[in-house]
Design a protein around this motif. Structure first.
Motif, mmCIF file in Angstrom:
data_model
loop_
_atom_site.group_PDB
_atom_site.id
_atom_site.type_symbol
_atom_site.label_atom_id
_atom_site.label_comp_id
_atom_site.label_asym_id
_atom_site.label_seq_id
_atom_site.Cartn_x
_atom_site.Cartn_y
_atom_site.Cartn_z
ATOM 1 N N GLU A 26 4.364 -3.194 -7.361
ATOM 2 C CA GLU A 26 3.143 -3.156 -7.700
ATOM 3 C C GLU A 26 2.379 -4.383 -6.794
ATOM 4 O OE1 GLU A 26 -0.207 -2.187 -9.786
ATOM 5 O OE2 GLU A 26 1.845 -1.374 -9.823
ATOM 6 N N THR A 27 3.227 -5.406 -6.524
ATOM 7 C CA THR A 27 2.626 -6.507 -5.840
ATOM 8 C C THR A 27 2.297 -6.061 -4.635
ATOM 9 O OG1 THR A 27 4.025 -8.107 -7.022
ATOM 10 C CG2 THR A 27 3.179 -8.825 -4.959
ATOM 11 N N LYS A 28 3.224 -5.433 -3.649
ATOM 12 C CA LYS A 28 3.055 -4.889 -2.470
ATOM 13 C C LYS A 28 1.765 -3.966 -2.217
ATOM 14 C CE LYS A 28 7.953 -5.130 -0.902
ATOM 15 N NZ LYS A 28 7.675 -5.996 0.250
ATOM 16 N N ILE A 29 1.536 -3.164 -3.238
ATOM 17 C CA ILE A 29 0.356 -2.263 -3.339
ATOM 18 C C ILE A 29 -0.930 -2.993 -3.420
ATOM 19 C CG2 ILE A 29 -0.868 -0.742 -4.747
ATOM 20 C CD1 ILE A 29 1.845 0.938 -5.262
ATOM 21 N N ASN A 30 -0.984 -4.009 -4.422
ATOM 22 C CA ASN A 30 -2.267 -4.800 -4.375
ATOM 23 C C ASN A 30 -2.408 -5.463 -3.127
ATOM 24 O OD1 ASN A 30 -2.540 -4.189 -7.056
ATOM 25 N ND2 ASN A 30 -1.297 -5.932 -7.872
ATOM 26 N N THR A 31 -1.417 -6.050 -2.442
ATOM 27 C CA THR A 31 -1.712 -6.668 -1.152
ATOM 28 C C THR A 31 -2.133 -5.686 0.046
ATOM 29 O OG1 THR A 31 0.256 -8.189 -1.567
ATOM 30 C CG2 THR A 31 -0.592 -7.797 0.662
ATOM 31 N N LEU A 32 -1.567 -4.499 -0.083
ATOM 32 C CA LEU A 32 -2.245 -3.473 0.909
ATOM 33 C C LEU A 32 -3.634 -3.129 0.272
ATOM 34 C CD1 LEU A 32 1.142 -1.233 0.909
ATOM 35 C CD2 LEU A 32 0.273 -2.547 2.906
ATOM 36 N N LYS A 33 -3.933 -2.913 -0.748
ATOM 37 C CA LYS A 33 -5.293 -2.489 -1.283
ATOM 38 C C LYS A 33 -6.288 -3.690 -0.606
ATOM 39 C CE LYS A 33 -5.921 -0.474 -5.274
ATOM 40 N NZ LYS A 33 -5.767 -0.178 -6.627
ATOM 41 N N LYS A 34 -5.875 -4.966 -0.900
ATOM 42 C CA LYS A 34 -6.706 -5.859 -0.393
ATOM 43 C C LYS A 34 -6.789 -6.148 0.981
ATOM 44 C CE LYS A 34 -7.173 -10.946 -0.251
ATOM 45 N NZ LYS A 34 -6.382 -12.392 -0.867
ATOM 46 N N ILE A 36 -6.694 -3.142 2.902
ATOM 47 C CA ILE A 36 -7.216 -2.060 3.336
ATOM 48 C C ILE A 36 -8.933 -2.207 3.029
ATOM 49 C CG2 ILE A 36 -7.932 0.364 2.571
ATOM 50 C CD1 ILE A 36 -4.879 0.725 1.906
ATOM 51 N N GLY A 37 -9.185 -3.145 2.247
ATOM 52 C CA GLY A 37 -10.442 -3.551 1.939
ATOM 53 C C GLY A 37 -11.296 -4.226 3.089
ATOM 54 N N GLN A 38 -10.389 -4.824 3.758
ATOM 55 C CA GLN A 38 -10.646 -5.644 4.814
ATOM 56 C C GLN A 38 -11.122 -4.640 6.202
ATOM 57 O OE1 GLN A 38 -7.849 -8.584 5.209
ATOM 58 N NE2 GLN A 38 -8.931 -9.920 3.564
ATOM 59 N N CYS A 39 -10.326 -3.380 6.141
ATOM 60 C CA CYS A 39 -10.569 -2.605 7.056
ATOM 61 C C CYS A 39 -11.562 -1.385 7.045
ATOM 62 C CB CYS A 39 -8.977 -1.909 7.430
ATOM 63 S SG CYS A 39 -7.658 -2.985 7.614
ATOM 64 N N SER A 40 -12.693 -1.810 7.495
ATOM 65 C CA SER A 40 -13.685 -0.731 7.170
ATOM 66 C C SER A 40 -13.543 0.642 7.894
ATOM 67 C CB SER A 40 -15.298 -1.394 7.873
ATOM 68 O OG SER A 40 -14.981 -1.620 9.274
ATOM 69 N N HIS A 41 -12.653 0.923 8.987
ATOM 70 C CA HIS A 41 -12.519 1.972 9.434
ATOM 71 C C HIS A 41 -11.575 2.848 8.708
ATOM 72 C CE1 HIS A 41 -9.483 -0.903 11.066
ATOM 73 N NE2 HIS A 41 -8.416 0.316 10.915
ATOM 74 N N LEU A 42 -10.925 2.439 7.722
ATOM 75 C CA LEU A 42 -10.020 3.262 6.776
ATOM 76 C C LEU A 42 -10.735 3.853 5.718
ATOM 77 C CD1 LEU A 42 -6.865 1.069 6.538
ATOM 78 C CD2 LEU A 42 -7.316 3.220 7.806
ATOM 79 N N PRO A 43 -10.541 5.186 5.428
ATOM 80 C CA PRO A 43 -11.181 6.018 4.470
ATOM 81 C C PRO A 43 -10.847 5.631 3.030
ATOM 82 C CG PRO A 43 -9.513 7.346 5.501
ATOM 83 C CD PRO A 43 -9.635 5.852 6.088
ATOM 84 N N LEU A 44 -11.387 5.893 1.961
ATOM 85 C CA LEU A 44 -11.160 5.529 0.548
ATOM 86 C C LEU A 44 -9.997 6.036 0.363
ATOM 87 C CD1 LEU A 44 -14.525 6.161 -1.384
ATOM 88 C CD2 LEU A 44 -13.622 3.812 -0.841
ATOM 89 N N GLU A 45 -9.429 7.186 0.729
ATOM 90 C CA GLU A 45 -8.338 7.901 0.514
ATOM 91 C C GLU A 45 -6.923 6.823 0.794
ATOM 92 O OE1 GLU A 45 -11.114 11.087 1.175
ATOM 93 O OE2 GLU A 45 -10.600 9.062 2.190
ATOM 94 N N SER A 46 -7.284 6.117 1.665
ATOM 95 C CA SER A 46 -6.177 4.982 1.918
ATOM 96 C C SER A 46 -5.750 4.329 0.775
ATOM 97 C CB SER A 46 -6.457 4.332 3.331
ATOM 98 O OG SER A 46 -7.602 3.675 3.080
#
Length: 295
Positions: A26-34, A36-46
């Motif tokens: 869960e901690t790693k997922i939250n870190t990854l989502k944060k 991804i939020g900084q990567c404008s080129h990645l789609p919402l599906e990510s």
């Protein structure tokens, strides 16, 4: 057919075998989502949590590896559109190529995948590209929904001829390898070759050219089914191979249902592929990212 894939209970066992807790995931997922939020080129599906859990498993729960895999996944979906467009129209039981999997995992937590040909549908000229295309479609579903540490592949060459092999385009095989390495990246614990005495030299020569040495070293050629049982338990094999599962045809009907249920997902894959390929401001030549930054 969600019960065909790994249950939540089995996921917990698999995570424990990987020495990772639910809290750590869960901690790693939250870190990854944060990130991804900084990567404008990645789609919402990510940002989908189930997708990220799969990516964590494939990346052995190492965040640096996972970030690179997420980037590569969406890059390569549009790099080879010929393998990702139209997947929603596939009906497995209608295909000449056969791809089926065992409903239950082996005692060592492997998913068994069988690739062969349907001799009843086999015509004089075999479309090898179509067989690879169907295998990619099945792999796309497995990668996104099947939470397993590794797969073991059985290649059955009973209905193959030398002319079939020669009809294959070597570039297609290299593309499939690239897709495996950068989109799916599922650990293959072994490749079991059966019914190939008349083609063995050609098969191994092709494998040596296409596969990297590490994966090539995991090939085992079986002289009979008794030898195969040493690697794959009978409870994970269809009746066609002396196993305890339903027949290959019955398993194909199960996969018909899976493809029908996952139609929306496959449509989304196609849309991602086409959308990404058109976004020149984000993607460079052949749909590749102009920058690949992994912090």
């Amino acid at each position: 057919m969600e019960t065909f894939f790994v249950s939540e209970k089995e996921k917990s066992v698999i995570n424990a075998l990987q020495n990772v807790s639910e809290e750590a995931i869960e901690t790693k997922i939250n870190t990854l989502k944060k990130w991804i939020g900084q990567c404008s080129h990645l789609p919402l599906e990510s940002k989908d949590e189930e997708f990220l859990k799969i990516m964590l498993l494939r990346g052995k729960f190492q965040e640096g590896n996972v970030k690179k895999r997420v980037q590569n996944y969406f890059t390569h979906l549009c790099k080879y559109p010929e393998f990702f467009v139209g997947l929603k129209n596939i009906k497995p039981s209608n295909e000449v190529g056969v791809v089926v999997t065992s409903p239950a995992l082996t005692p060592s937590w492997e998913r068994i995948v069988i690739l062969s040909l349907d001799s009843e549908k086999l015509e004089k000229v075999l479309d090898v590209h179509r067989c690879l295309y169907f295998a990619i479609a099945t792999g796309t579903i497995l990668f996104n929904y099947d939470y397993v540490p590794s797969v073991r592949v059985i290649l059955d060459f009973e209905s193959w001829t030398m002319s079939h092999i020669l009809q294959g385009n070597i570039n297609d095989f290299f593309k499939v390898r690239d897709i495996y390495e950068n989109v799916f990246k599922m650990r293959i614990s072994g490749i079991e070759i059966i019914n190939a005495p008349h083609l063995l030299g050609a098969v191994l020569n092709l494998a040596k050219v296409v596969l990297k040495p590490k994966l090539f070293s995991r090939i085992t050629v079986h002289k009979d089914l008794r030898s195969l049982y040493e690697k794959v338990p009978k409870q994970n094999l269809p009746r066609d191979y002396g196993g305890e599962l339903q027949s290959v045809k019955e398993l194909l009907k199960v996969w018909d249902e899976i493809f029908t249920k996952k139609r929306g997902f496959l449509e989304n894959i196609e849309q991602l592929c086409q959308r990404n390929g058109q976004e020149e401001s984000i993607f460079g030549p052949q749909g590749s990212f102009k920058t690949l930054v992994v912090d």
